[in-house]
Design a protein around this motif. Structure first.
Motif, mmCIF file in Angstrom:
data_model
loop_
_atom_site.group_PDB
_atom_site.id
_atom_site.type_symbol
_atom_site.label_atom_id
_atom_site.label_comp_id
_atom_site.label_asym_id
_atom_site.label_seq_id
_atom_site.Cartn_x
_atom_site.Cartn_y
_atom_site.Cartn_z
ATOM 1 N N ILE A 126 1.373 -1.089 0.016
ATOM 2 C CA ILE A 126 -0.584 -0.299 -0.116
ATOM 3 C C ILE A 126 0.913 1.274 0.086
ATOM 4 C CG2 ILE A 126 -1.951 -1.452 0.880
ATOM 5 C CD1 ILE A 126 -1.408 0.173 3.654
ATOM 6 N N ASN A 127 0.801 2.409 -1.108
ATOM 7 C CA ASN A 127 1.158 3.290 -0.864
ATOM 8 C C ASN A 127 0.206 4.335 0.004
ATOM 9 O OD1 ASN A 127 -0.614 4.648 -1.783
ATOM 10 N ND2 ASN A 127 0.260 4.288 -3.902
ATOM 11 N N ASP A 128 1.221 5.571 0.126
ATOM 12 C CA ASP A 128 0.671 6.666 1.402
ATOM 13 C C ASP A 128 -0.920 7.829 1.705
ATOM 14 O OD1 ASP A 128 1.411 8.670 -0.532
ATOM 15 O OD2 ASP A 128 3.296 8.954 0.600
ATOM 16 N N THR A 129 -1.275 6.742 0.504
ATOM 17 C CA THR A 129 -3.153 7.248 0.020
ATOM 18 C C THR A 129 -3.787 6.709 0.024
ATOM 19 O OG1 THR A 129 -2.604 7.030 -2.105
ATOM 20 C CG2 THR A 129 -2.391 9.419 -1.739
ATOM 21 N N GLN A 130 -3.407 5.138 0.585
ATOM 22 C CA GLN A 130 -4.329 3.385 0.676
ATOM 23 C C GLN A 130 -4.018 3.585 2.067
ATOM 24 O OE1 GLN A 130 -1.581 1.583 -1.918
ATOM 25 N NE2 GLN A 130 -3.894 0.986 -3.481
ATOM 26 N N VAL A 131 -5.816 2.643 2.513
ATOM 27 C CA VAL A 131 -5.151 1.972 3.358
ATOM 28 C C VAL A 131 -5.627 0.551 3.492
ATOM 29 C CG1 VAL A 131 -6.003 4.447 4.931
ATOM 30 C CG2 VAL A 131 -7.763 2.965 4.109
HETATM 31 C C1 LIG Z 1 -1.071 4.804 -4.279
HETATM 32 O O1 LIG Z 1 -1.485 2.920 -5.777
HETATM 33 C C2 LIG Z 1 -2.683 3.752 -5.644
HETATM 34 C C3 LIG Z 1 -3.169 1.840 -6.478
HETATM 35 O O2 LIG Z 1 -1.646 1.902 -7.295
HETATM 36 C C4 LIG Z 1 -2.602 4.798 -7.504
HETATM 37 O O3 LIG Z 1 -3.583 4.452 -8.171
HETATM 38 C C5 LIG Z 1 -1.573 5.615 -7.018
HETATM 39 O O4 LIG Z 1 -1.571 6.910 -7.758
HETATM 40 C C6 LIG Z 1 -0.701 5.599 -5.474
HETATM 41 N N1 LIG Z 1 -0.723 7.002 -5.883
HETATM 42 C C7 LIG Z 1 0.390 7.799 -5.165
HETATM 43 C C8 LIG Z 1 1.219 8.157 -4.352
HETATM 44 O O5 LIG Z 1 2.112 6.739 -5.685
#
Ligand SMILES: *[C@@H]1O[C@H](CO)[C@@H](O)[C@H](O)[C@H]1NC(C)=O
Ligand SMILES: *[C@@H]1O[C@H](CO)[C@@H](O)[C@H](O)[C@H]1NC(C)=O
Ligand SMILES: *[C@@H]1O[C@H](CO)[C@@H](O)[C@H](O)[C@H]1NC(C)=O
Ligand SMILES: *[C@@H]1O[C@H](CO)[C@@H](O)[C@H](O)[C@H]1NC(C)=O
Ligand SMILES: *[C@@H]1O[C@H](CO)[C@@H](O)[C@H](O)[C@H]1NC(C)=O
Ligand SMILES: *[C@@H]1O[C@H](CO)[C@@H](O)[C@H](O)[C@H]1NC(C)=O
Ligand SMILES: *[C@@H]1O[C@H](CO)[C@@H](O)[C@H](O)[C@H]1NC(C)=O
Ligand SMILES: *[C@@H]1O[C@H](CO)[C@@H](O)[C@H](O)[C@H]1NC(C)=O
Ligand SMILES: *[C@@H]1O[C@H](CO)[C@@H](O)[C@H](O)[C@H]1NC(C)=O
Ligand SMILES: *[C@@H]1O[C@H](CO)[C@@H](O)[C@H](O)[C@H]1NC(C)=O
Ligand SMILES: *[C@@H]1O[C@H](CO)[C@@H](O)[C@H](O)[C@H]1NC(C)=O
Ligand SMILES: *[C@@H]1O[C@H](CO)[C@@H](O)[C@H](O)[C@H]1NC(C)=O
Length: 804
Positions: free
Chosen positions: A33-38
């Protein structure tokens, strides 16, 4: 309705707008997960993700928070290693551990399972626990779990303490400041050496210690589903954990200033309530009285020495005490018991299981360095014996009379001569000579008189340690109330006159001069006052002290500026101040206070005179119940019983009490029901007049209810402020409480559930007791008058007090 909306808002809308969740409660191999996901737990209780702290800063942390309450972070991974000016993600390392990496791939945090995991799964459970396991493994074993590495929050199911399987000693560590999650200087732990107890430390220094075996810490059972579990197995595990009803939220937090709070989320009020605090003030200060000292306190803390010891410096008790007679471990020395104390810290001392008091004493006698011994009965384990060797520190008298433990302190032979039998003889002998001193000793509530061994044969009588300094001198009260001047009089309650006063410290007080002397003895009276002063709840008025002066008994309470509920409710102008939501808050507050008296305090307290005039309002218009425990202070029995003397207020007493003198918690429930109906209608039960009938307020409410017109009961001033269904529920609950038969009335805990849980099905009320004003008047043959006494034919004396 309000709840439903907020539910929709929190649980459905917010996630849509703010963060994206991966579909699952788990993170699998090769996922991240990246920092916009939970990640959201299966039943939507907790969320794992990234947050910034301070809020608008460029410092980023991985954490867990309540879903819908993102401000309440319960766990932080990279506390001392924030991500700065970079995006971040959570994924797995080669060996299957969870890792937090920044843009350039540096590891900022990692779970540290020692085994490598082939098919790792990171899952956020509904308990708020982030666990790492092997999806191929069938066992429920977790390779790693966040519950083993607490931050500043202890959630239900989490364990504090030591576990031999992991070798970890889990403790809470404060944040550095409210907006900095890095490791602070305060910690909250339990000691694994000696009797288990909570320790609040600043660095390596103990600031505050809980009760040995947690006896008093949660013993007051702040009720409502809080259920704790202690494990004391010195070879396996020593831990504390607790459970809470599954659908409610609660947490224990050590804040950045070193205070411990337990919060409970109220679905009704949609806010956190502080239900419990761990307080390091006064006698709770770990080294206030030093080694061999003992603290006593109610209003202020004061130090003294343990039996057989004297202060090193009378100016500064922190230096502790030393033996008066250093001849220890000679023939004839022995032990003196100090009753009702909080035991000293036993960290590093000898603890032996299953030893009775005699064997425990024998154990202590074996070794000259043994300073004291005592036994405590621990559930499921039995008698546990403690021998203290190093020091006796942080001992205090227990404020609740009769609920401390006995500590047997080793004293020299010379201190033992004066045993109990000799003491009583000595008093008789000594009386003519030092009668003044003895009188003083008795007046200050002391029964111990001891002799100080001194060079010659002069007998010196010392004033022994004061049990509690709840007692205030009359001079202080005279000064505070300007000699009880008329201008300071603020009320005339059922039990006497009330004056406003101001202590030299600036604290405002209310002084109640009791109208009658109780039948019980002085010591008994004092015990009751001390007991009542232990009852502390934010919906109860605090009793600060007492004073006995000639024939007068005075009780000192905290002062509340906004007078009592009746001053608002039954005043045409001020009534308009009380809008619907304030009235609901007041009802909920009274419920909490009464529930505490009935159920959560150690002994069941029946108020016996609950009425609008006894509900005081604080500066925030929050209710506090006053005059509770008066029955105890007046020496009346507190169990369900028949009493010869009925004390209560006309209009609030249930029939079984007025007619037969039977009272129980259900009598208070009746009075509570009357208060609820009064609050909702803005009308007084007693003296209620209606052009169409002879019924009192209860009868009127019942009549409207049966005719399907219950909403007409509601105060006209509230017009459009209330929700119809909510209002009907309150009327329904009020009517259930005033039902004629006590066994049909709900208990306060049921009332509380009915208020908190709007989905709970309510029963339909039956006929109320006393719904015709006339009935009561003819039945007990009373006339109007301010305070009256009448006799009914079964010899029950009725004292009726008219409501203010
Ligand atoms: C985080 O992951 C989502 C899904 O993979 C993607 O759509 C989004 O652009 C990513 N955000 C960042 C800041 O990398
Ligand atoms: C992070 O960014 C801010 C402003 O963009 C800058 O002032 C600061 O020095 C940066 N910090 C680090 C550690 O790069
Ligand atoms: C990632 O973290 C490392 C170690 O803290 C640091 O040296 C590096 O500059 C960070 N990368 C970014 C893009 O901030
Ligand atoms: C895991 O890390 C914690 C600190 O985060 C440390 O106290 C503990 O000893 C480590 N455990 C192992 C098995 O390395
Ligand atoms: C506690 O910490 C202080 C300062 O870090 C140190 O000087 C002292 O020796 C420590 N005391 C103990 C008992 O570890
Ligand atoms: C402690 O736990 C071990 C392992 O479960 C058990 O064998 C032992 O009897 C326990 N001891 C006590 C005192 O309960
Ligand atoms: C009392 O003594 C302790 C320890 O010796 C010291 O830290 C404290 O400052 C003293 N307090 C006063 C009021 O002198
Ligand atoms: C007495 O107890 C102390 C402290 O635990 C210990 O060091 C000493 O060896 C004991 N003495 C005897 C005779 O058992
Ligand atoms: C209270 O009375 C005492 C003597 O009876 C008098 O000395 C004192 O000044 C009075 N105090 C006040 C505030 O009236
Ligand atoms: C009720 O009164 C309080 C305090 O005056 C106020 O904060 C609140 O908004 C009012 N509620 C309604 C529904 O008017
Ligand atoms: C309650 O008391 C506070 C503080 O004295 C005061 O500011 C407030 O106006 C009072 N409220 C009412 C309704 O009297
Ligand atoms: C009432 O009191 C009288 C006299 O004291 C006594 O004879 C009688 O038995 C009492 N009645 C009841 C019902 O206790």
């Amino acid at each position: 309705m309000k709840n439903l909306l907020s539910f929709l808002f929190f649980f459905i809308l917010i996630p849509l707008f703010s963060r994206k969740s991966i579909a699952d409660d788990s993170l699998r191999k090769r996922q991240s997960i990246n920092d916009t996901q939970v990640i959201i737990s299966a039943s939507q209780k907790f969320e794992l993700g990234f947050f910034n702290e301070p809020k608008a800063s460029n410092l980023k942390y991985l954490g867990i928070w309540y879903k819908g309450i993102p401000d309440v972070v319960v766990w932080v991974a990279n506390r001392d290693n924030p991500i700065v000016n970079s995006s971040a993600s959570l994924t797995f390392s080669e060996d299957g551990n969870l890792v937090l990496i920044n843009q350039t791939g540096s590891h900022l945090w990692s779970s540290n399972s020692t085994r490598s995991i082939r098919n790792p799964v990171g899952q956020l459970l509904d308990t708020g626990n982030l666990v790492l396991r092997d999806s191929n493994s069938k066992s429920k074993y977790y390779e790693w779990q966040s519950f083993d590495y607490p931050s500043d929050t202890l959630l239900p199911g989490m364990k504090l303490g030591w576990d031999s399987r992991t070798g970890l000693n889990r403790k809470l560590t404060s944040w550095t400041s409210p907006d900095n999650p890095s490791l602070g200087e305060f910690s909250f732990s339990i000691n694994t050496n000696g009797l288990p107890q909570f320790l609040v430390s600043k660095g390596n220094k103990t600031m505050y210690r809980g009760w040995p075996w947690f006896d008093h810490d949660f013993g007051q059972g702040y009720g409502n589903g809080f259920d704790y579990n202690l494990v004391f197995n010195t070879s396996m595990e020593i831990s504390f954990s607790y459970r809470y009803s599954e659908n409610s939220r609660t947490r224990i937090v050590m804040d950045s200033s070193g205070s411990i709070y337990r919060y409970v989320w109220s679905d009704v009020e949609e806010e956190w309530h502080k239900e419990f605090t761990f307080d390091g003030a006064g006698c709770n200060d770990y080294d206030l009285c030093g080694n061999f000292g003992i603290c006593s306190s109610v209003v202020t803390a004061s130090c003294d020495c343990l039996y057989g010891f004297k202060p090193i410096s009378t100016q500064n008790f922190s230096n502790g005490c030393i033996r008066k007679d250093p001849e220890i471990c000679k023939a004839g020395d022995g032990f003196k018991v100090m009753s009702n104390v909080k035991w000293p810290d036993s960290t590093g001392d000898l603890v032996k299981m299953k030893l009775d008091i005699q064997d425990c004493k024998a154990e202590c006698l074996k070794n000259c360095s043994c300073l004291a011994y005592g036994t405590v009965e621990i559930p499921k384990i039995g008698n546990v014996c403690v021998n203290w060797f190093h020091k006796l520190i942080d001992v205090r008298y227990v404020r609740e009379v009769g609920s401390g433990d006995d500590l047997y302190v080793r004293v020299a032979a010379s201190e033992l001569e004066w045993d109990d039998e000799k003491r009583s003889v000595a008093v008789v002998v000594v009386v003519p000579i030092v009668s003044v001193i003895i009188f003083l000793a008795l007046v200050s509530g002391c029964c111990l008189i001891r002799r100080r061994a001194s060079g010659n044969d002069l007998v010196v009588i010392e004033l022994p340690i004061q049990e509690n300094n709840l007692e205030m001198p009359i001079t202080v009260l005279e000064a505070a109330t300007e000699n009880f001047s008329i201008s300071n009089k603020i009320g005339e309650g059922g039990f006497g006159l009330v004056y406003k006063g101001k202590l030299p410290s600036g604290q405002e007080i209310a002084v109640k001069k009791l109208a009658e002397r109780s039948g019980q003895g002085l010591q008994e009276f004092k015990n009751e006052v001390i007991f009542i002063s232990q009852l502390q709840h934010r919906n109860l008025v605090k009793l600060l002290g007492f004073c006995i002066h000639e024939e007068d008994i005075l009780l000192i309470y905290e002062y509340l500026p906004n007078k009592s509920l009746d001053c608002f409710l039954f005043d045409d102008q001020r009534r308009s101040i009380l809008n619907w939501s304030m009235r609901i808050d007041i009802i909920i507050g009274i419920t909490r206070g009464l529930l505490y008296l009935h159920q959560d305090s150690r002994l069941r307290i029946i108020h016996r005179d609950l009425k609008a005039a006894n509900i005081l309002l604080d500066s925030g218009m929050k209710p506090k119940i006053s005059d509770f425990g008066m029955a105890r202070i007046f020496g009346e029995d507190q169990t369900e019983t028949k009493t010869k003397r009925v004390v209560g207020t006309y209009g609030y007493m249930p029939p079984e009490y007025v007619i037969d003198g039977y009272f129980s918690v259900k009598s208070d429930v009746f009075s509570f029901g009357v208060v609820v109906l009064e609050i909702i209608s803005g009308k007084k039960n007693k003296g209620f007049l209606h052009p169409e009938h002879q019924l009192n307020l209860l009868g009127h409410a019942w009549k409207l209810w049966n005719e399907g017109r219950a909403l007409e009961l509601i105060d006209v001033m509230l017009e459009d402020q209330f929700d119809k269904y909510e209002a009907l529920r309150y009327i329904n609950i009020g009517l259930l409480c005033v039902q004629r038969r006590p066994e049909e009335r709900p208990s306060m805990s049921t009332v509380f559930s009915m208020l908190e849980n709007e989905k709970m099905q309510l029963r339909l009320p039956q006929r109320p007791g006393f719904y015709e004003e006339r009935f009561i008047v003819s039945d007990i043959n009373s006339s109007s008058g301010d305070q009256q006494t009448s006799s009914s034919n079964n010899n029950v004396t009725v004292t009726l007090l008219h409501g203010r």
